[in-house]
Design a protein around this motif. Structure first.
Motif, short mmCIF file in Angstrom:
data_model
loop_
_atom_site.label_atom_id
_atom_site.label_comp_id
_atom_site.label_asym_id
_atom_site.label_seq_id
_atom_site.Cartn_x
_atom_site.Cartn_y
_atom_site.Cartn_z
N ILE A 117 2.26 1.60 -3.60
CA ILE A 117 1.38 2.26 -4.38
C ILE A 117 1.22 3.82 -4.05
O ILE A 117 0.82 4.56 -5.15
CB ILE A 117 -0.12 1.41 -4.26
CG1 ILE A 117 0.18 -0.14 -4.60
CG2 ILE A 117 -1.32 2.16 -5.01
CD1 ILE A 117 0.36 0.05 -6.14
N ARG A 118 1.00 4.18 -3.06
CA ARG A 118 0.62 5.57 -2.50
C ARG A 118 2.03 6.44 -3.08
O ARG A 118 1.75 7.45 -3.77
CB ARG A 118 0.68 5.46 -1.03
CG ARG A 118 0.31 7.06 -0.47
CD ARG A 118 -0.25 7.09 0.83
NE ARG A 118 -0.59 8.52 1.32
CZ ARG A 118 -1.00 8.95 2.33
NH1 ARG A 118 -1.10 7.96 3.16
NH2 ARG A 118 -1.14 10.12 2.44
N LYS B 129 1.64 6.86 -6.91
CA LYS B 129 0.47 7.86 -7.21
C LYS B 129 1.17 9.46 -7.11
O LYS B 129 0.96 10.40 -7.84
CB LYS B 129 -0.61 7.72 -6.49
CG LYS B 129 -1.18 6.52 -7.02
CD LYS B 129 -2.83 6.26 -6.14
CE LYS B 129 -3.40 4.99 -6.65
NZ LYS B 129 -4.65 4.94 -5.77
N GLN B 130 1.88 9.62 -5.99
CA GLN B 130 2.41 10.67 -5.42
C GLN B 130 3.44 11.24 -6.59
O GLN B 130 3.27 12.47 -7.09
CB GLN B 130 2.94 10.81 -4.20
CG GLN B 130 3.66 12.06 -3.77
CD GLN B 130 2.84 13.28 -3.49
OE1 GLN B 130 1.40 13.01 -3.15
NE2 GLN B 130 3.10 14.53 -3.99
N MET C 34 0.78 -1.16 -0.01
CA MET C 34 0.09 -0.10 0.09
C MET C 34 0.87 1.37 0.14
O MET C 34 0.53 2.05 -0.48
CB MET C 34 -0.95 -0.15 1.25
CG MET C 34 -1.94 -1.03 1.24
SD MET C 34 -3.29 -0.90 2.35
CE MET C 34 -2.42 -1.27 3.80
N ALA C 35 1.90 1.31 0.88
CA ALA C 35 2.81 2.25 0.61
C ALA C 35 3.75 2.69 -0.60
O ALA C 35 3.43 3.88 -1.11
CB ALA C 35 4.01 2.14 1.76
#
Length: 70
Positions: free
Chosen positions: A58-59, A62-63, A55-56
């Motif tokens: 993926i985040r 996106k950033q 999840m980190a």
């Protein structure tokens, strides 16, 4: 591959989607069995940290994509 089969439902691709779903289901069951069997031997840390790291990442991706847009 399942997503591709759902988008391109033509000829043999329609039949291939069933195989892909079956393969994904069997793989998920095998992973679940291993997680349950190895959980008490210390694999719980992977079960918890793995999804958190995913999840980190993926985040972060996106950033980075947001920052690269003009």
């Amino acid at each position: 591959m399942v997503a591709r089969h759902l988008r391109e439902r033509t000829g043999k691709m329609a039949l291939g989607g069933g195989r892909e779903r079956t393969s994904a289901t069997v793989t998920a069951l095998v992973v679940l069995i291993f997680v349950v069997a190895k959980f008490t031997e210390g694999a719980w840390i992977i079960v918890i940290v793995g999804p958190l790291m995913y999840m980190a990442l993926i985040r972060f991706n996106k950033q980075y994509e947001r920052e690269s847009r003009p």
